[in-house]
Design a protein around this motif. Structure first.
Motif, PDB file in Angstrom:
ATOM      1  N   PRO A   1     -35.856  42.346  40.792  1.00  0.00           N
ATOM      2  CA  PRO A   1     -36.407  42.592  39.459  1.00  0.00           C
ATOM      3  C   PRO A   1     -35.767  43.793  38.764  1.00  0.00           C
TER       4      PRO A   1
ATOM      5  N   TYR B   1     -32.787  42.812  36.787  1.00  0.00           N
ATOM      6  CA  TYR B   1     -33.101  42.131  35.523  1.00  0.00           C
ATOM      7  C   TYR B   1     -33.701  43.098  34.512  1.00  0.00           C
TER       8      TYR B   1
ATOM      9  N   SER C   1     -32.990  43.502  30.574  1.00  0.00           N
ATOM     10  CA  SER C   1     -34.001  43.331  29.532  1.00  0.00           C
ATOM     11  C   SER C   1     -34.019  44.537  28.600  1.00  0.00           C
TER      12      SER C   1
ATOM     13  N   MET D   1     -42.355  38.399  38.559  1.00  0.00           N
ATOM     14  CA  MET D   1     -41.439  38.113  39.669  1.00  0.00           C
ATOM     15  C   MET D   1     -41.687  39.119  40.802  1.00  0.00           C
ATOM     16  N   TRP D   2     -41.767  40.351  40.417  1.00  0.00           N
ATOM     17  CA  TRP D   2     -42.025  41.425  41.402  1.00  0.00           C
ATOM     18  C   TRP D   2     -43.409  41.214  42.035  1.00  0.00           C
TER      19      TRP D   2
ATOM     20  N   VAL E   1     -35.716  34.332  36.326  1.00  0.00           N
ATOM     21  CA  VAL E   1     -36.836  35.236  36.573  1.00  0.00           C
ATOM     22  C   VAL E   1     -38.149  34.461  36.721  1.00  0.00           C
ATOM     23  N   TRP E   2     -38.393  33.564  35.813  1.00  0.00           N
ATOM     24  CA  TRP E   2     -39.648  32.795  35.873  1.00  0.00           C
ATOM     25  C   TRP E   2     -39.674  31.830  37.045  1.00  0.00           C
TER      26      TRP E   2
ATOM     27  N   ILE F   1     -40.256  39.459  34.565  1.00  0.00           N
ATOM     28  CA  ILE F   1     -39.760  40.377  35.596  1.00  0.00           C
ATOM     29  C   ILE F   1     -40.948  40.987  36.359  1.00  0.00           C
TER      30      ILE F   1
ATOM     31  N   SER G   1     -30.943  34.134  32.639  1.00  0.00           N
ATOM     32  CA  SER G   1     -31.677  35.054  33.494  1.00  0.00           C
ATOM     33  C   SER G   1     -33.177  34.894  33.313  1.00  0.00           C
TER      34      SER G   1
ATOM     35  N   PHE H   1     -39.354  37.629  28.925  1.00  0.00           N
ATOM     36  CA  PHE H   1     -38.414  38.133  29.930  1.00  0.00           C
ATOM     37  C   PHE H   1     -39.038  39.309  30.684  1.00  0.00           C
TER      38      PHE H   1
END
Lengths: 293, 268, 136
Positions: free
Chosen positions: B227, B230, B234, B171-172, B248-249, B168, B244, B164
């Motif tokens: 992000p 999330y 986390s 993702m960013w 995210v992925w 994140i 979530s 997770f």
């Protein structure tokens, strides 16, 4: 088969036609010099050739196939401006290139780096413009490419290193490589190249074998006893590139059949008619100047 | 130019390790030097013997911690925060290569492939950054003798927590890459991303009805790819957040795909 | 043999023609003997810093004219069979070029045909007389 075959290439940026219906080819083992004033479309032509820009229309082939990553296994490119990684050293670039090419010749790279007096521990950012060009040249020639595309390869180099570049091109050509290079220095082109292509305003204005052009392109000069008449019949003659009149002298730049044009001038009853050879520089200037002067 | 990517992340990891190492060393030195009065929890560096029952921070922290347990995935969560910071630092790597496009693109590798190699090398470096922070976070604990209080009951959640957290970060990373993959200077975009994500996260707490509905829904829609939103989750309990994790992925991979596509079409 | 040939790329005369002329001149003057080996295309191109294809073209034409012969793998040689005649012919070729250039220049300077004839006679008299005084 031609090493490089560019057919009807057009590249537009908005309304501007950077390259306009250009066709040129470099035969296998040939060396073609691409000439033209700044902004004539030389670099854009190179970018299209190397898939760095998408042609608006036209086709490009290298060794008989469209350009793909596979092409770059045997094609080396030296860009006009330094595109090396400024934070990394000369040695880092040599190592990165060695890893990317199976044909990379480490010994040759070291020899070439010594020729250009490069300090391999130096970061690219600390080098002069000419030294950066030299690094790009070292990397390009060390992969022992079959096709070389060089955009102003001698810019920023001092005369001794310019000569070294010339020697490298000639040596590569003698080894069977095909070369397309642009240059502002006609002296380099007339030595290293066997053919030229001249661009002006994105258009191809002249192409051909240098020796054939020198054989065909002549100055026909007629001297009259009084002011030179205007050669009306020859103004639109396809053989005539340009007409200059000054005082008693009439000078015609002809693209072919100088003897025929000289004969035609006899009808104007000149005192003398002479045919002169043209240097490549004269031919180039004739091609990029604007018609009747 | 994989080698250049390798050199780049090696340099980034070195800087990261030095910064993190300095922080840990600073903490490790500060703890024994500090004197703490138990009543007021006044913490000060250097001995002040006038305070009667002052003890060293070392002894106090040991005393405070010895009856507690410290789940291992709390350490992972802390390390993830640093790894995410590191990931954003790498997120303009494509745009940096673009400055050398005339050199880097004329290579016997397709642009798509070289882009994914850059992603792969960056992702590996982000994971290594996570591991470095994870290990270093244990150092102060070892110093005060509390390593034995770390519990591993929660270790089953560890992979999910890491997935997770790193998701994140990725993702960013991916969103900045998608925005900058055809530019030559992406640093500004990265800076803006911090501002935008933080602002939108803050606006997300405005209750519905106090602002126009369209604004409200836009903020909440945007926050599904934020992000920082999330990140908050986390740090809390991951239970109930597996959805979530998927989002995210998915966003991360979609962003990387967009970055790749834009770059493959890029003109120099 | 680095100093054997020189070419001037800036000249309007095609480079391969300059090179052909140089080889013919060397054969005519005896600088190149029958059977003597010429530099390889590559060596001469590197030496003169000119394009190898241009050198190769000059060699092809020289071979066609019977001045040199090339055997694959061995290199190019000045032809031994009838080299005297070739040399003479080569010499005449070169001389003709030089003379015709001189006539053109003289005419451009306004010297008409009879005038040139006089000048020419005078030049012959001077050079051949001097040769008789200093036999080579």
């Amino acid at each position: 088969m031609n090493a490089i075959e560019i057919a009807n290439l057009t590249k537009t940026y908005g309304a501007q036609r950077a390259v306009d219906d250009v066709s040129l080819s470099v035969p296998d083992g040939g060396v073609c010099g691409l000439l033209g004033p700044n902004g004539a479309g030389k670099s854009t032509t190179f970018k299209c050739l190397l898939t760095l820009a998408r042609p608006t229309s036209g086709t490009i082939e290298v060794a008989g196939a469209p350009v793909s990553p596979k092409t770059f296994e045997y094609l080396a490119y030296v860009p006009e401006t330094s595109a090396l990684f400024s934070k990394y050293t000369v040695a880092d670039h040599i190592e990165a290139t060695r890893r990317a090419y199976g044909t990379f010749d480490v010994k040759r790279a070291a020899e070439l780096a010594a020729t250009f007096k490069l300090d391999s521990k130096k970061r690219i950012g600390k080098l002069s413009k000419g030294q950066r060009t030299a690094v790009a040249i070292v990397l390009a020639f060390a992969i022992r490419p079959r096709v070389l595309v060089l955009d102003e390869p001698a810019s920023g180099l001092d005369p001794m290193f310019q000569r070294a570049v010339l020697d490298l091109i000639i040596d590569a050509s003698a080894g069977g490589a095909s070369v397309l290079f642009s240059s502002h220095q006609i002296g380099q082109v007339e030595r290293a190249a066997d053919s030229i292509a001249v661009l002006k305003g994105g258009k191809l204005v002249l192409r051909g074998d240098i020796d054939t052009l020198k054989g065909d392109e002549k100055i026909v000069e007629a001297i009259f006893s009084s002011d030179a008449p205007s050669p009306n019949g020859l103004a639109n003659d396809p053989r005539v590139r340009r007409i200059e009149r000054s005082g008693r002298i009439l000078r015609l730049h002809v693209a072919s059949d100088a003897a025929g044009v000289a004969n035609a001038l006899q009808s104007l009853a000149p005192k003398t008619v002479d045919v002169f050879d043209l240097s490549l520089e004269d031919i180039f200037l004739g091609a990029v100047s604007d018609g009747v002067a | 130019m994989y080698y250049m990517d390798f050199l780049r992340v090696r340099r980034a990891l070195r800087t990261y390790s030095i910064v993190l190492g300095c922080i840990v060393i600073l903490i490790a030195i500060t703890i024994p030097l500090s004197r703490v009065t138990t009543h007021g929890f006044t913490v000060g560096i250097g001995g002040d013997s006038s305070l009667g029952d002052a003890r060293t921070g070392l002894a106090l922290l040991h005393e405070l911690g010895k009856d507690h347990s410290f789940p291992i995935d709390d350490f992972a969560t802390a390390a993830i925060a640093f790894a995410i910071l590191f990931a954003t630092g790498l997120s303009t790597s494509l745009s940096r290569v673009n400055e050398s496009a005339l050199f880097a693109f004329v290579k016997p590798t397709s642009r798509e492939r070289s882009t994914w190699v850059t992603f792969g090398i960056d992702a590996a470096a982000i994971f290594v950054a996570f591991l470095i922070a994870f290990v270093l976070s244990l150092v102060p604990f070892a110093e005060v003798g509390l390593l034995g209080r770390i519990t591993f009951d929660s270790a089953v959640h560890l992979p999910a927590t890491i997935a997770f957290g790193l998701g994140i970060g990725l993702m960013w990373y991916g969103m900045v890459q998608a925005a900058t993959s055809t530019l030559t200077r992406g640093g500004a975009i990265l800076g803006i991303s911090w501002g935008v994500f933080a602002t939108m996260r803050g606006l997300g707490s405005i209750p519905q009805g106090t602002i126009p509905d369209s604004f409200y829904w836009f903020i909440h829609a945007f926050n599904t790819i934020n992000p920082l939103v999330y990140l908050q989750a986390s740090f809390g309990d991951l239970h109930g957040h597996y959805g979530s994790l998927g989002v995210v992925w998915l966003v991360a991979l979609a962003a990387l795909a967009i970055a790749t596509f834009r770059r493959s079409r890029m003109e120099v | 043999m680095p100093a054997l040939f020189t070419v001037d790329p800036r000249n309007g005369v095609p480079l391969y023609l300059q090179l052909i002329e140089q080889v013919k001149r060397a054969v005519a003057l005896g600088t190149l003997d029958a059977g003597e080996q010429l530099p390889t295309v590559k060596a001469l191109a590197v030496d003169l810093t000119i394009n190898p294809n241009t050198v190769a073209r000059a060699y092809r034409e020289l071979e066609r004219d019977g001045i040199i012969e090339t055997s694959p793998g061995r290199g190019s040689f000045v032809r031994s069979g009838g080299v005297a005649r070739d040399a003479q012919r080569a010499g005449v070729d070169v001389a003709e070029g030089v003379l015709s250039e001189a006539v053109r220049e003289s005419r451009a300077l306004g010297v008409d045909a009879p005038g040139q004839r006089t000048l020419f006679e005078r030049a012959i008299a001077r050079w051949f007389a001097s040769e008789e005084r200093h036999p080579t």
